[in-house]
Motif scaffolding. Structure first.
Motif: not given
Length: 367
Positions: A132-139, A146-147, A154-165, A198-203
């Motif tokens: 499923p598409q990654a989801t964002a919660s907050g304000a 999460s997603g 080049y995820l293994g070398s990245a310091d920052i990731v711009v993620v769409t959610a 592969e990027l996994t996000l958990d809160n």
């Protein structure tokens, strides 16, 4: 019509061409492919020092270019030199940082002090299922994501990731630090060189860059221009290498390039490459003429480079024979990269469908 790139862009092209010839020759590329990062970080830092990365972004964001043709000429030289590195990821992530007005973070990326990448496509499981598409919660300034995202450059070398959610109000773009809690990274090499993950996000904690889907669409459109120009340049290299082989390889005592059947096939290849080059130029020329026209010409370019790229890669390898598939011959690396470029921003079927859809919408508006 004048297709010249202008004196300033020609200086940029010449600078990048010389630098890649000096710092990213074939031996350097082979060493980079065997490294853990998948690219030469010293080469990347040198490009940043020369200002090459700054050419991808506008002056207000700390760069000195940023136009579609600036992007095109840089990626054209990347196609010719075939260095590995987070070129497309930097462009896509940087365009969203630029749209958000985050000049400080983007400045670090332009200077080479920080490696950025872009995570947009959901991960795909071993069974072919799409996450499923990654989801964002907050304000405000407090968001969590999460997603799972797949094939992140080049995820293994990245310091920052711009993620769409998904925010609940549409798609947003968020900034995530790879070392933050709730961020999991699994990286791997790619078949055409370089690396992804592969990027996994958990809160995972994140900062909202923009909730405007139009900004995300514009960033993706800049990636389409970059990919089309890079693909056209790779095709030209494959054409030139194949022509040289036809002039030197002999059968029955004469160069095989004398055979009329091969001449006809190469003529077709040359004509199709010109079509792909024209489509890439059209994508850049129509970029600032409204989203609908931008996306229609972008879809046309990606369909063309996908279709023509497959033809060029196949013909180059077939005319070389078995040697065309060997690791030691640069041609095989260019062919693999060209095949990959036909998919990184969507394949030809996807873009053909989009072109037809946009054309129908334009017809309906005119009616």
């Amino acid at each position: 019509m004048d297709f010249s790139i202008g004196e300033d862009r020609q200086m940029l092209v010449d600078t990048l061409s010389r630098y890649l010839a000096d710092k990213a020759d074939w031996k350097a590329r082979e060493a980079a492919l065997e490294s853990e990062a998948g690219f030469d970080k010293d080469m990347w830092a040198g490009m940043a020092e020369l200002g090459i990365l700054g050419a991808l972004f506008g002056e207000e964001a700390g760069g000195f270019g940023g136009s579609p043709f600036d992007i095109g000429v840089v990626f054209g030289e990347v196609g010719r030199g075939l260095p590995t590195g987070p070129f497309l990821a930097t462009l896509l992530a940087g365009k969203l940082l630029e749209a958000a007005g985050d000049s400080e973070t983007l400045g670090n990326v332009i200077a080479g002090a920080s490696i950025a990448t872009f995570a947009h496509h959901p991960a795909v499981g071993a069974d072919g299922s799409v996450a499923p598409q990654a989801t964002a919660s907050g304000a405000g300034d407090s968001w969590t994501l999460s997603g799972a995202k797949g094939v992140v450059d080049y995820l293994g070398s990245a310091d920052i990731v711009v993620v769409t959610a998904e925010t609940g109000n549409g798609l947003g773009a968020f900034l995530v630090e790879t070392g933050a809690a709730g961020v999991s990274v699994r990286d791997y090499p790619l078949v055409d060189g370089g690396a992804a993950g592969e990027l996994t996000l958990d809160n995972a904690p994140a900062r909202l860059l923009t909730g405007d889907s139009a900004a995300i669409d514009a960033a993706l459109a800049s990636g389409v221009v970059a990919t089309a120009w890079e693909a056209a340049a790779v095709m030209e290299v494959l054409r030139d290498q194949t022509l040289e082989y036809l002039r030197t390889r002999k059968q029955f005592g004469i160069p095989i390039g004398k055979f009329q059947a091969l001449q006809h096939r190469m003529a077709t290849v040359a004509l199709e490459i010109e079509q792909a080059r024209s489509a890439a130029i059209n994508a850049a020329a129509n970029f600032d003429k409204g989203a609908a026209q931008r996306d229609r010409f972008g879809a046309a370019a990606m369909y063309t480079v996908g279709k023509v790229g497959r033809l060029v890669a196949e013909e180059a390898i077939q005319m070389h024979g078995g040697i065309g598939m060997t690791w030691e011959l640069p041609l095989s690396h260019y062919a693999k990269r060209l095949t990959m470029l036909g998919h990184v921003m969507g394949d030809e079927d996807e873009h053909l469908a989009r072109f037809i859809e946009l054309g129908a919408q334009e017809t309906n508006r005119a009616a």
